[in-house]
Design a protein around this motif. Structure first.
Motif, PDB file in Angstrom:
ATOM      1  N   LEU A 262       0.806  -1.213   0.000  1.00 35.81           N
ATOM      2  CA  LEU A 262       0.000   0.000   0.000  1.00 35.81           C
ATOM      3  C   LEU A 262       0.845   1.272   0.000  1.00 35.81           C
ATOM      4  CD1 LEU A 262      -2.677   1.495   0.164  1.00 35.81           C
ATOM      5  CD2 LEU A 262      -2.730   1.035   2.630  1.00 35.81           C
ATOM      6  N   GLU A 263       1.876   1.303   0.850  1.00 35.16           N
ATOM      7  CA  GLU A 263       2.686   2.514   0.941  1.00 35.16           C
ATOM      8  C   GLU A 263       3.356   2.836  -0.390  1.00 35.16           C
ATOM      9  OE1 GLU A 263       6.408   4.059   3.644  1.00 35.16           O
ATOM     10  OE2 GLU A 263       4.720   3.058   4.648  1.00 35.16           O
ATOM     11  N   LYS A 264       3.789   1.817  -1.114  1.00 31.52           N
ATOM     12  CA  LYS A 264       4.408   2.044  -2.424  1.00 31.52           C
ATOM     13  C   LYS A 264       3.369   2.512  -3.449  1.00 31.52           C
ATOM     14  CE  LYS A 264       8.465  -0.924  -1.953  1.00 31.52           C
ATOM     15  NZ  LYS A 264       9.242  -2.041  -2.538  1.00 31.52           N
ATOM     16  N   TYR A 265       2.143   1.976  -3.356  1.00 32.11           N
ATOM     17  CA  TYR A 265       1.101   2.470  -4.255  1.00 32.11           C
ATOM     18  C   TYR A 265       0.893   3.971  -4.049  1.00 32.11           C
ATOM     19  CZ  TYR A 265      -0.358  -2.418  -5.127  1.00 32.11           C
ATOM     20  OH  TYR A 265      -0.410  -3.728  -5.484  1.00 32.11           O
ATOM     21  N   LEU A 266       0.902   4.397  -2.790  1.00 28.76           N
ATOM     22  CA  LEU A 266       0.679   5.809  -2.490  1.00 28.76           C
ATOM     23  C   LEU A 266       1.795   6.686  -3.055  1.00 28.76           C
ATOM     24  CD1 LEU A 266      -0.614   5.535   1.199  1.00 28.76           C
ATOM     25  CD2 LEU A 266      -1.965   5.800  -0.893  1.00 28.76           C
ATOM     26  N   GLN A 267       2.980   6.123  -3.218  1.00 27.17           N
ATOM     27  CA  GLN A 267       4.085   6.893  -3.799  1.00 27.17           C
ATOM     28  C   GLN A 267       3.817   7.243  -5.264  1.00 27.17           C
ATOM     29  OE1 GLN A 267       8.048   5.227  -3.111  1.00 27.17           O
ATOM     30  NE2 GLN A 267       7.316   4.265  -1.224  1.00 27.17           N
ATOM     31  N   LEU A 268       2.947   6.476  -5.909  1.00 27.11           N
ATOM     32  CA  LEU A 268       2.647   6.729  -7.319  1.00 27.11           C
ATOM     33  C   LEU A 268       1.757   7.946  -7.526  1.00 27.11           C
ATOM     34  CD1 LEU A 268       1.879   3.089  -8.555  1.00 27.11           C
ATOM     35  CD2 LEU A 268       4.088   4.240  -8.401  1.00 27.11           C
ATOM     36  N   LEU A 269       1.108   8.418  -6.465  1.00 22.34           N
ATOM     37  CA  LEU A 269       0.165   9.529  -6.591  1.00 22.34           C
ATOM     38  C   LEU A 269       0.876  10.858  -6.791  1.00 22.34           C
ATOM     39  CD1 LEU A 269      -2.428   8.665  -3.797  1.00 22.34           C
ATOM     40  CD2 LEU A 269      -2.735   8.409  -6.271  1.00 22.34           C
ATOM     41  N   ARG A 270       0.253  11.677  -7.609  1.00 22.70           N
ATOM     42  CA  ARG A 270       0.689  13.057  -7.766  1.00 22.70           C
ATOM     43  C   ARG A 270       0.108  13.886  -6.616  1.00 22.70           C
ATOM     44  NH1 ARG A 270      -1.036  14.671 -13.744  1.00 22.70           N
ATOM     45  NH2 ARG A 270       0.415  16.405 -13.404  1.00 22.70           N
ATOM     46  N   THR A 271       0.492  15.151  -6.545  1.00 28.31           N
ATOM     47  CA  THR A 271      -0.054  16.035  -5.519  1.00 28.31           C
ATOM     48  C   THR A 271      -1.580  16.082  -5.636  1.00 28.31           C
ATOM     49  OG1 THR A 271       1.943  17.380  -5.488  1.00 28.31           O
ATOM     50  CG2 THR A 271      -0.072  18.394  -4.635  1.00 28.31           C
ATOM     51  N   HIS A 272      -2.244  15.921  -4.502  1.00 31.17           N
ATOM     52  CA  HIS A 272      -3.700  15.863  -4.397  1.00 31.17           C
ATOM     53  C   HIS A 272      -4.284  14.634  -5.093  1.00 31.17           C
ATOM     54  CE1 HIS A 272      -3.984  20.502  -3.594  1.00 31.17           C
ATOM     55  NE2 HIS A 272      -3.551  19.811  -2.545  1.00 31.17           N
ATOM     56  N   GLY A 273      -3.454  13.619  -5.294  1.00 29.10           N
ATOM     57  CA  GLY A 273      -3.952  12.390  -5.882  1.00 29.10           C
ATOM     58  C   GLY A 273      -4.830  11.617  -4.911  1.00 29.10           C
ATOM     59  N   GLN A 274      -5.576  10.649  -5.461  1.00 27.90           N
ATOM     60  CA  GLN A 274      -6.517   9.864  -4.657  1.00 27.90           C
ATOM     61  C   GLN A 274      -6.292   8.371  -4.869  1.00 27.90           C
ATOM     62  OE1 GLN A 274     -10.698  11.787  -4.743  1.00 27.90           O
ATOM     63  NE2 GLN A 274      -9.748  12.401  -6.672  1.00 27.90           N
ATOM     64  N   PHE A 275      -6.330   7.635  -3.785  1.00 23.54           N
ATOM     65  CA  PHE A 275      -6.233   6.174  -3.817  1.00 23.54           C
ATOM     66  C   PHE A 275      -7.552   5.638  -3.284  1.00 23.54           C
ATOM     67  CE2 PHE A 275      -5.457   2.037  -1.981  1.00 23.54           C
ATOM     68  CZ  PHE A 275      -4.585   1.418  -2.867  1.00 23.54           C
ATOM     69  N   ILE A 276      -8.288   4.929  -4.116  1.00 19.29           N
ATOM     70  CA  ILE A 276      -9.606   4.413  -3.738  1.00 19.29           C
ATOM     71  C   ILE A 276      -9.573   2.895  -3.722  1.00 19.29           C
ATOM     72  CG2 ILE A 276     -12.073   4.438  -4.216  1.00 19.29           C
ATOM     73  CD1 ILE A 276     -10.929   7.194  -3.577  1.00 19.29           C
ATOM     74  N   GLN A 277      -9.886   2.320  -2.575  1.00 19.09           N
ATOM     75  CA  GLN A 277      -9.878   0.870  -2.404  1.00 19.09           C
ATOM     76  C   GLN A 277     -11.276   0.297  -2.621  1.00 19.09           C
ATOM     77  OE1 GLN A 277      -7.244  -1.084  -1.894  1.00 19.09           O
ATOM     78  NE2 GLN A 277      -8.407  -2.984  -1.662  1.00 19.09           N
ATOM     79  N   VAL A 278     -11.386  -0.687  -3.510  1.00 16.51           N
ATOM     80  CA  VAL A 278     -12.664  -1.379  -3.697  1.00 16.51           C
ATOM     81  C   VAL A 278     -12.560  -2.871  -3.378  1.00 16.51           C
ATOM     82  CG1 VAL A 278     -13.513   0.284  -5.384  1.00 16.51           C
ATOM     83  CG2 VAL A 278     -12.305  -1.750  -6.191  1.00 16.51           C
ATOM     84  N   GLY A 279     -11.359  -3.453  -3.524  1.00 18.76           N
ATOM     85  CA  GLY A 279     -11.175  -4.842  -3.107  1.00 18.76           C
ATOM     86  C   GLY A 279     -11.299  -4.937  -1.602  1.00 18.76           C
ATOM     87  N   ALA A 280     -11.962  -5.988  -1.123  1.00 19.88           N
ATOM     88  CA  ALA A 280     -12.249  -6.105   0.314  1.00 19.88           C
ATOM     89  C   ALA A 280     -11.625  -7.370   0.892  1.00 19.88           C
ATOM     90  CB  ALA A 280     -13.762  -6.124   0.562  1.00 19.88           C
TER      91      ALA A 280
END
Length: 362
Positions: A262-280
């Motif tokens: 997860l932390e590495k996925y968040l590194q891919l975001l640009r400024t004000h980017g959004q990470f939305i989780q749908v898998g449960a």
């Protein structure tokens, strides 16, 4: 009125049913109300939620359970108080939700967010206000409140429409509600039943670029054929997060692993980017450093299916843009084997059960 047909289907009687041990049995459907619609099921997609529920993965299941919440068929009985333009003989569908309170004082229902109603009723393994249980579409017939019954556009084949009613809307809703479109660079984590819909709908919504993210490159060709522009194989590049840092405006994660990076996925975001989780996942998400969010003013959130009006909007877009999911049709009589194959990750990318109407073989 006495029903002229039987409600019977593949029932999970205990957690072993997720291993392909469902049994074909008759059951008592929801007590009829004049706001209901009975559907003669012709097609039903297999969703990962079915497996989680059959094995009591998320919470103890109310057995017996008839799975399947990607249902398409023909309306064979329409209540006298149904306000929608649905009549006997129409091709209709039901997704993962078949109930909410619909009270005017409910903030969610009054705002067109029925999927977030605190009294939401799932299409299977749920309880209606009248005390009845909900049963899904691995069956000959399904009874559902009309508010959650959707007419299927003529141009969309039933086998393709079925998996859109949960898998499709689960991917479409977070894309649409979080700004996917021209000018946006979108990432889809996971190339599977949900993820392939994510790529298809990001493309249909006009995203500038789409990056598919998976552990290996085995699905790269499929992802590019679906409409992805770039591909990240996380197991094959130890520095993938650094190489693709600050490249995406929106990430929709369809994977359900408690060990995902997860932390590495968040590194891919640009400024004000959004990470939305749908898998449960059946466990917790991994911990991450909060500076992954703070430094870029980015956000992490979640999304759950979609309201009926969103499903109708998605189907209209599907018809207009010619969105074609990748499906494999399986006979309803082979539901147990199909569930096993789904659990083994063999679907490319969505199994759809076809009710051939031959009760003798079932």
């Amino acid at each position: 009125m006495t029903s002229q047909y039987k409600f019977q289907g593949w029932l999970g009687l205990d957690p072993s049913s997720a291993q392909g041990k469902m049994q074909w049995k008759e059951y008592e459907p929801k007590t009829w109300e004049e706001t209901d619609v009975d559907i003669k099921v012709t097609h039903c997609g297999i969703c990962g939620s079915d497996l989680h529920t059959l094995r009591s993965g998320w919470a103890p299941t109310i057995y017996p359970c008839c799975g399947g919440h990607e249902i398409v068929g023909t309306a064979v009985r329409v209540g006298s108080k149904v306000q929608k333009n649905i009549k006997v003989g129409d091709r209709v569908g039901v997704g993962a939700q078949s109930g909410s309170c619909l009270k005017p004082e409910c903030e969610e229902c009054a705002s067109g967010m029925e999927n977030h109603c605190p009294r939401m009723v799932g299409t299977y393994n749920g309880k209606y206000p009248n005390g009845s249980k909900s049963y899904g579409g691995y069956a000959d017939y399904c009874r559902a409140p009309s508010h959650f019954v959707i007419k299927i556009p003529d141009s969309i084949p039933s086998a393709e429409a079925a998996p859109m009613l949960c898998g499709g809307i689960t991917a479409y809703s977070p894309l649409k509600n979080n700004g996917c479109g021209p000018g946006k660079k979108v990432g889809i984590v996971g190339v599977g039943g949900l993820g392939h819909f994510g790529i298809l709908y990001a493309k249909a919504l006009g995203a500038d670029s789409i990056t598919a993210i998976s552990r290996t490159s085995t699905k790269k060709s499929d992802a590019m054929s679906l409409g992805a522009d770039k591909y990240i194989a996380t197991d094959e590049d130890p520095n993938w997060a650094k190489h693709h840092a600050r490249s995406l405006d929106l990430i929709v994660s369809t994977v359900s692993s408690p060990s995902m990076p997860l932390e590495k996925y968040l590194q891919l975001l640009r400024t004000h980017g959004q990470f939305i989780q749908v898998g449960a996942p059946e466990d917790r998400l991994p911990a991450f450093n909060v500076f992954s969010l703070i430094q870029k003013g980015s956000r992490i959130g979640g999304s759950a299916i979609g309201a009926p009006h969103e499903i109708e909007e998605m189907l209209e877009l599907t018809a207009r843009k010619g969105v074609k999911p990748w499906i494999q049709e399986r006979p309803l009589k082979e539901a147990n084997q199909a569930v096993r194959d789904m659990d083994a990750g063999k679907a490319r990318y969505r199994y759809v059960l076809v009710n051939e109407g031959n009760d003798a073989k079932l």
